[in-house]
Write a protein that holds these residues in place. Structure first.
Motif, PDB file in Angstrom:
ATOM      1  N   ARG A 300       0.795  -1.224   0.000  1.00  0.00           N
ATOM      2  CA  ARG A 300       0.000   0.000   0.000  1.00  0.00           C
ATOM      3  C   ARG A 300       0.828   1.275   0.000  1.00  0.00           C
ATOM      4  NH1 ARG A 300      -5.239  -0.632  -1.170  1.00  0.00           N
ATOM      5  NH2 ARG A 300      -5.956   0.934   0.329  1.00  0.00           N
ATOM      6  N   PHE A 327      -0.924   7.498  -4.763  1.00  0.00           N
ATOM      7  CA  PHE A 327      -1.954   6.484  -4.576  1.00  0.00           C
ATOM      8  C   PHE A 327      -3.069   6.740  -5.571  1.00  0.00           C
ATOM      9  CE2 PHE A 327      -5.624   4.450  -2.593  1.00  0.00           C
ATOM     10  CZ  PHE A 327      -5.090   3.230  -2.204  1.00  0.00           C
ATOM     11  N   GLU A 332      -7.357   1.850  -6.290  1.00  0.00           N
ATOM     12  CA  GLU A 332      -7.195   1.484  -4.875  1.00  0.00           C
ATOM     13  C   GLU A 332      -5.833   0.866  -4.605  1.00  0.00           C
ATOM     14  OE1 GLU A 332     -10.684  -0.950  -4.180  1.00  0.00           O
ATOM     15  OE2 GLU A 332     -11.789   0.837  -3.504  1.00  0.00           O
ATOM     16  N   ALA A 333      -4.795   1.467  -5.173  1.00  0.00           N
ATOM     17  CA  ALA A 333      -3.430   0.945  -5.026  1.00  0.00           C
ATOM     18  C   ALA A 333      -2.447   2.049  -5.397  1.00  0.00           C
ATOM     19  CB  ALA A 333      -3.233  -0.261  -5.946  1.00  0.00           C
TER      20      ALA A 333
END
Length: 375
Positions: A300, A327, A332-333
């Motif tokens: 993340r 990000f 979502e990464a």
């Protein structure tokens, strides 16, 4: 902030709660109360309105009066087929220097009897001087100083703009047109910097606030700042000048060779003839030593600009660096771009050094988020 310029929409940004920051010599909104993450996702889901009035707008016409002469003149400074650009269309272009590096990237539109250029804010004065120095004898050039520039982006952009300008729906991706709203002449292109469908609209300054308010009054339209503009363009795999490409980067290294049409390549009708042609044509034929690539860091943790990249988890010198990173709210990464040795293929694992630890990242195709243009 005292010596920074302000766009005509500055007071509206303050009214809307914009957090103002210095950017390219201007005070610009980095975000609004919604926040960067929600602004990004709102643009992907509905429509976002961006103030890009800090960008440079330049009009260019040949002294002969023929747009073909203006196109051929501009081809002396860009490795792009401008002569083949049809009326009512625009394309991406690059100013190159004698060493084959990139001075700026820009958009060029054919408006029938002249060309309309949109250049980056930080480069606009030097771009205009560059044009005057090389083309001033054959072309008339004017920097537009009395118009704002707005970008309306997202899947609901067409429906929103159509309430004010009904025939905007007729435009396809990279079309340009002049339309009317109220008594204002709008210069519209169906393009943008987000990967979404949308429009860039040049509007006279005296109408800019009322036009922006008319759009923002619509439920699906929200104001969007520079923060989300950056994450949107990064998901779309688009370069940011001065970061992913610059005077040390050739168009081949920058992985924007799609912008160099066949007519300007070796064997083409107007092969070369632009600054740095020897290097650029050689790299097109033989390949560059390094190239801009996409990276998907594992885990993340984002890998930010300037992060050194290594071939192995331990030992060895850096093989390159991150040029943009952050990000991706839609994917979502974390995601990044890096300039790395050109012989590394997609799927190769490299390592970015974050806070003293080398973390893995996979060389990945771009865009990270699929584009949604209306073709």
């Amino acid at each position: 902030m005292a010596d920074l310029k302000r766009t005509v929409l500055y007071d509206l940004h303050i009214e809307l709660g914009g957090k103002m920051v210095p950017f390219a010599g201007y005070e610009m909104p980095v975000q609004y109360p919604m926040g960067v993450m929600k602004e990004h996702l709102h643009t992907r889901a509905a429509a976002g309105l961006f103030d890009v009035s800090h960008m440079g707008q330049i009009l260019m016409s040949a002294k002969s009066g023929a747009v073909e002469d203006a196109a051929l003149a501009l081809e002396k400074l860009v490795p792009v087929d401008i002569l083949g650009l049809k009326e009512g269309r625009q394309r991406y272009a690059l100013f190159t220097n004698d060493e084959g590096g990139i001075l700026d990237d820009l958009m060029v539109a054919n408006r029938g009897d002249h060309l309309f250029l949109v250049v980056n804010a930080a480069c606009k004065d030097q771009d205009f001087a560059h044009l005057k120095a090389h083309l001033g004898d054959t072309c008339d050039l004017g920097m537009v100083t009395d118009r704002a520039l707005l970008a309306l982006q997202g899947p609901a952009a067409e429906a929103a703009l159509a309430r004010l300008v009904p025939d905007a729906v007729d435009l396809k991706f990279m079309d340009v047109a002049i339309r009317q709203w109220d008594t204002a002449e709008l210069w519209i292109s169906r393009s943008g910097y987000t990967g979404e469908d949308g429009f860039e609209i040049s509007v006279p300054e005296k109408f800019a606030v009322s036009f922006a308010r008319a759009l923002l009054a619509m439920e699906e339209v929200a104001p969007i700042g520079l923060g989300a503009r950056d994450s949107l363009r990064l998901e779309a795999g688009m370069c940011l000048y001065g970061h992913d490409i610059d005077t040390t980067t050739s168009p081949v290294e920058g992985n924007v060779t799609w912008a160099i049409q066949k007519a300007r390549r070796a064997g083409g009708a107007r092969e070369g003839g632009f600054p740095g042609a020897a290097r650029i044509l050689k790299e097109l034929a033989e390949g560059p030593a390094r190239r801009r690539v996409g990276l998907r860091p594992e885990g993340r943790a984002p890998m930010r600009e300037g992060t050194e990249v290594f071939a192995s988890a331990e030992g060895g010198a850096a093989i390159g660096a991150i040029t943009s990173g952050g990000f991706g709210p839609s994917i979502e990464a974390p995601m990044a771009m890096a300039c790395l040795p050109a012989d590394l293929s997609e799927g190769t694992v490299v390592y970015g050094e974050v806070r003293g630890k080398r973390l893995p990242a996979v060389i990945s195709p771009m865009p990270f988020q699929p584009n949604q243009y209306k073709r």
